[in-house]
Scaffold this active site. Sequence first.
Site, PDB file in Angstrom:
ATOM      1  N   ARG A  70       0.837  -1.214   0.000  1.00  0.00           N
ATOM      2  CA  ARG A  70       0.000   0.000   0.000  1.00  0.00           C
ATOM      3  C   ARG A  70       0.867   1.258   0.000  1.00  0.00           C
ATOM      4  O   ARG A  70       0.420   2.320  -0.421  1.00  0.00           O
ATOM      5  CB  ARG A  70      -0.966  -0.021   1.190  1.00  0.00           C
ATOM      6  CG  ARG A  70      -1.792   1.236   1.353  1.00  0.00           C
ATOM      7  CD  ARG A  70      -3.142   0.993   2.033  1.00  0.00           C
ATOM      8  NE  ARG A  70      -3.050   0.203   3.239  1.00  0.00           N
ATOM      9  CZ  ARG A  70      -2.576   0.634   4.409  1.00  0.00           C
ATOM     10  NH1 ARG A  70      -2.142   1.871   4.538  1.00  0.00           N
ATOM     11  NH2 ARG A  70      -2.515  -0.175   5.449  1.00  0.00           N
ATOM     12  N   TYR A 123     -13.273  18.039 -15.894  1.00  0.00           N
ATOM     13  CA  TYR A 123     -13.588  16.629 -16.120  1.00  0.00           C
ATOM     14  C   TYR A 123     -14.803  16.271 -15.249  1.00  0.00           C
ATOM     15  O   TYR A 123     -14.872  16.690 -14.083  1.00  0.00           O
ATOM     16  CB  TYR A 123     -12.374  15.775 -15.766  1.00  0.00           C
ATOM     17  CG  TYR A 123     -12.639  14.297 -15.837  1.00  0.00           C
ATOM     18  CD1 TYR A 123     -12.772  13.659 -17.077  1.00  0.00           C
ATOM     19  CD2 TYR A 123     -12.778  13.532 -14.682  1.00  0.00           C
ATOM     20  CE1 TYR A 123     -13.029  12.302 -17.145  1.00  0.00           C
ATOM     21  CE2 TYR A 123     -13.029  12.173 -14.754  1.00  0.00           C
ATOM     22  CZ  TYR A 123     -13.161  11.566 -15.982  1.00  0.00           C
ATOM     23  OH  TYR A 123     -13.421  10.230 -16.053  1.00  0.00           O
ATOM     24  N   ASP A 195      -4.437  19.115 -13.794  1.00  0.00           N
ATOM     25  CA  ASP A 195      -4.706  17.824 -14.432  1.00  0.00           C
ATOM     26  C   ASP A 195      -4.140  17.892 -15.852  1.00  0.00           C
ATOM     27  O   ASP A 195      -4.638  18.642 -16.700  1.00  0.00           O
ATOM     28  CB  ASP A 195      -6.222  17.573 -14.448  1.00  0.00           C
ATOM     29  CG  ASP A 195      -6.589  16.194 -14.993  1.00  0.00           C
ATOM     30  OD1 ASP A 195      -5.820  15.651 -15.812  1.00  0.00           O
ATOM     31  OD2 ASP A 195      -7.660  15.678 -14.621  1.00  0.00           O
ATOM     32  N   LYS A 220      -5.342   6.837 -19.570  1.00  0.00           N
ATOM     33  CA  LYS A 220      -5.490   7.443 -20.889  1.00  0.00           C
ATOM     34  C   LYS A 220      -4.180   7.340 -21.681  1.00  0.00           C
ATOM     35  O   LYS A 220      -3.709   6.252 -21.922  1.00  0.00           O
ATOM     36  CB  LYS A 220      -5.982   8.883 -20.732  1.00  0.00           C
ATOM     37  CG  LYS A 220      -7.120   9.047 -19.698  1.00  0.00           C
ATOM     38  CD  LYS A 220      -8.411   8.351 -20.100  1.00  0.00           C
ATOM     39  CE  LYS A 220      -9.434   8.292 -18.956  1.00  0.00           C
ATOM     40  NZ  LYS A 220      -9.768   9.550 -18.323  1.00  0.00           N
TER      41      LYS A 220
HETATM   42  C1  PLP Z   1     -10.293   9.977 -17.165  1.00  0.00           C
HETATM   43  C2  PLP Z   1      -9.921  11.275 -16.533  1.00  0.00           C
HETATM   44  C3  PLP Z   1      -9.854  11.402 -15.127  1.00  0.00           C
HETATM   45  C4  PLP Z   1     -10.211  10.278 -14.197  1.00  0.00           C
HETATM   46  O1  PLP Z   1      -9.343   9.211 -14.332  1.00  0.00           O
HETATM   47  P1  PLP Z   1      -9.734   7.682 -14.017  1.00  0.00           P
HETATM   48  O2  PLP Z   1      -8.496   6.949 -14.336  1.00  0.00           O
HETATM   49  O3  PLP Z   1     -10.903   7.336 -14.883  1.00  0.00           O
HETATM   50  O4  PLP Z   1     -10.105   7.641 -12.560  1.00  0.00           O
HETATM   51  C5  PLP Z   1      -9.480  12.620 -14.618  1.00  0.00           C
HETATM   52  N1  PLP Z   1      -9.192  13.671 -15.416  1.00  0.00           N
HETATM   53  C6  PLP Z   1      -9.257  13.582 -16.744  1.00  0.00           C
HETATM   54  C7  PLP Z   1      -8.942  14.777 -17.569  1.00  0.00           C
HETATM   55  C8  PLP Z   1      -9.621  12.396 -17.358  1.00  0.00           C
HETATM   56  O5  PLP Z   1      -9.690  12.303 -18.686  1.00  0.00           O
END
Ligand code: PLP
Length: 403
Positions: A70, A123, A195, A220
């Site tokens: 963890r 998001y 982000d 992604k």
């Molecule tokens: C997909 C996404 C998230 C969330 O990520 P997960 O891996 O689905 O929890 C956050 N910010 C952006 C811009 C995203 O495209």
Amino acid sequence: MNDSRSDAFRSDPSRPLRPDTRAVHVPQPAVEGSRPITMPIYQTSGFTFDDPAVMAESMGRPDGAYVYGRYTNPTVRSLELAVSGLEGGAAAIATGSGMGAINTVLLALLKPGDHLIAQSSLYGGTAAMLGELTGRFGITVTHVPENDPAALRAAVRPETRLVYLETISNPMTLVADLPGMCAAARELGLVSVVDNTFATAILCRPIEHGADVVVHSTTKYLSGHTDVVGGIAVFAAQELYERVWHFAIELGASAEPFASWLVARGLQTLALRMERHCSNARLLATRLAEHPAVAAVHWPGLASHPSYELAGKLLSGFGGVFSFDLAGGRAAGEKFMSSVRLALLAPSLGGVETLVLHPATTSHRSLSAEELERSGIGEGTVRISVGIEHPEDLWADLAQALA
Ligand SMILES: *Cc1c(COP(=O)(O)O)cnc(C)c1O
């Protein structure tokens, strides 16, 4: 485990271990004289110590010996070092999802009564989570445009702690004025969190523009092959990293070794993939903009986009995700979705295959009409995550779906 103090006990011929015990205590070979080229998957939940003092001492700090899964793990740490290095950070914390990274950072840095300033278009999961923070913990949020440092300054209160931005927003691809917004945040003593999922460190490194924390959904582009869910938070300074780390190990949004290995493997081709995602997106965005069935295309590489100028200065490519509005509204959006043949109908983005999504009925369905409007999403808006296929094959598919 060849040097382990247990070895002598295990192999003492005068007292052979019973099969039940030998099945559990399998000696592990040491690798000596050479090194693996890629990081192996350390699929273990914990680590054993010869010296109890080293174990005790390692549990309290992020840079001690590996203790427990963890906290981190050699495979997870290898990913943390790789992404931290790419983003130009001091250290990173890998998590089980992008939302895990975002929430680890927000919950570690905010407490009830605090205030944060977030850009208007966020998001969907992040927007929903900010609502939870307000409802459950009385953490209030003020939204400001992503490119307006004066609005940020005007929104500040004594209890403001944090500024939250996205390099490129979803799905309208607005580009945040990171240098202006992060400088204002720093001046005001606020932590800035960016982000960077849509841009990746290949197109933009927010820490170079003054960000304190960069978060990613590694689900992604970073992994890139639509086979893993993960996240990571990168910290510009060691001090802030350690503050969040102590909270993160208790929150438990940890990354798994195999998932981290998949992300680290994807990372090796990130630069190549981004180049193709961006060039494919340029071809499709340009042709869609000229198509009579399309009312507008929202890609920051087009001169018509509100972020065009800023994107040219801030990004070394305009990204592989964009949206476009069909002139026929909701009905045209639904027809388009049922007509594409090569592009896949799916949420998520950033993988090698092209995906299309109708935000009004899927990813943004929980938004009120007002919130939809604020995000600039129309009933006929389609989001496309452009893959790395041959661009003419992709165009042939979109053209037949629009016909
Ligand atoms: C997909 C996404 C998230 C969330 O990520 P997960 O891996 O689905 O929890 C956050 N910010 C952006 C811009 C995203 O495209």
